[in-house]
Design a protein around this motif. Sequence first.
Motif, short mmCIF file in Angstrom:
data_model
loop_
_atom_site.label_atom_id
_atom_site.label_comp_id
_atom_site.label_asym_id
_atom_site.label_seq_id
_atom_site.Cartn_x
_atom_site.Cartn_y
_atom_site.Cartn_z
N THR A 169 0.83 -1.19 0.00
CA THR A 169 0.00 0.00 0.00
C THR A 169 0.87 1.25 0.00
OG1 THR A 169 -1.18 1.30 1.68
CG2 THR A 169 -0.49 -0.81 2.33
N VAL A 170 0.41 2.29 -0.66
CA VAL A 170 1.13 3.57 -0.67
C VAL A 170 0.70 4.34 0.57
CG1 VAL A 170 1.51 5.74 -1.89
CG2 VAL A 170 1.21 3.63 -3.19
N ARG A 171 1.71 4.78 1.34
CA ARG A 171 1.42 5.49 2.58
C ARG A 171 2.31 6.71 2.74
NH1 ARG A 171 0.71 1.10 7.26
NH2 ARG A 171 -1.19 0.18 6.49
N PRO A 172 1.81 7.72 3.43
CA PRO A 172 2.68 8.85 3.78
C PRO A 172 3.64 8.40 4.88
CG PRO A 172 0.51 9.14 4.76
CD PRO A 172 0.44 7.90 3.91
N LEU A 173 4.82 9.01 4.90
CA LEU A 173 5.80 8.67 5.92
C LEU A 173 6.76 9.84 6.10
CD1 LEU A 173 8.85 7.62 4.51
CD2 LEU A 173 7.15 6.14 3.49
N THR A 174 7.48 9.82 7.19
CA THR A 174 8.54 10.80 7.44
C THR A 174 9.86 10.07 7.35
OG1 THR A 174 7.10 12.07 8.92
CG2 THR A 174 9.48 12.48 9.06
N TYR B 160 12.03 14.48 6.01
CA TYR B 160 11.37 14.68 4.72
C TYR B 160 10.01 14.00 4.77
CZ TYR B 160 16.05 15.93 3.20
OH TYR B 160 17.27 16.54 3.07
N GLU B 161 8.96 14.78 4.54
CA GLU B 161 7.62 14.21 4.43
C GLU B 161 7.48 13.68 3.00
OE1 GLU B 161 5.62 13.88 7.04
OE2 GLU B 161 7.14 14.90 8.23
N THR B 162 7.21 12.40 2.86
CA THR B 162 7.13 11.79 1.55
C THR B 162 6.11 10.66 1.57
OG1 THR B 162 8.47 10.88 -0.26
CG2 THR B 162 9.08 10.20 1.98
N ARG B 163 6.15 9.81 0.58
CA ARG B 163 5.26 8.66 0.52
C ARG B 163 6.02 7.50 -0.08
NH1 ARG B 163 2.37 8.53 -4.88
NH2 ARG B 163 3.68 9.89 -6.13
N HIS C 78 16.33 6.41 9.27
CA HIS C 78 15.13 5.67 9.64
C HIS C 78 13.90 6.37 9.08
CE1 HIS C 78 15.34 8.57 13.03
NE2 HIS C 78 14.02 8.43 13.08
N ALA C 79 12.77 5.72 9.19
CA ALA C 79 11.50 6.29 8.74
C ALA C 79 10.47 6.13 9.85
CB ALA C 79 11.02 5.61 7.46
N MET C 80 9.59 7.10 9.92
CA MET C 80 8.46 7.01 10.83
C MET C 80 7.24 6.70 9.96
SD MET C 80 9.76 7.45 13.80
CE MET C 80 8.26 7.58 14.78
N ILE C 81 6.67 5.53 10.19
CA ILE C 81 5.51 5.08 9.42
C ILE C 81 4.37 4.83 10.39
CG2 ILE C 81 4.64 3.33 7.83
CD1 ILE C 81 7.65 2.77 7.11
N ALA C 82 3.32 5.61 10.26
CA ALA C 82 2.16 5.52 11.16
C ALA C 82 2.60 5.60 12.63
CB ALA C 82 1.37 4.24 10.89
#
Length: 123
Positions: free
Chosen positions: A23-28, A52-55, A94-98
């Motif tokens: 699934t495509v999701r927004p992430l930092t 960076y706010e991205t997806r 790293h990434a922050m996802i949900a």
Amino acid sequence: MGFDLSKIVSGAMTAAAGSVRSTVRPLTYVHVTGSPVYDPITGGTITPTTEYETRGVIARYRSRDIDGSRIQASDLKLLIAYDDLPVTPKLIDHAMIAGVRWNVHNLAADPAGALHILQMRKP
């Protein structure tokens, strides 16, 4: 008649994920920009980063790819279009996802050079 590059890359991201559970999701995306430095206020160290706010397309690995060490069952595959992330990912990022932190565990690029392919693991 032109073509929509973002639509093509989005399709490639979904195809490269290789999973119906993707699934495509927004992430930092948190990119480390320097070495840790001493913080005199806390007495500890801080690591300079840029967010960076991205997806991206987030997918689980196929069971046949999971070996328990190199790829674990809880790992995620994260695909980010080059155009959606203005930096080159590093293993210390790293990434922050949900709201959950996922560390970059391994890096790859697709042969066409359109996607960052990241193996993500919880700390």
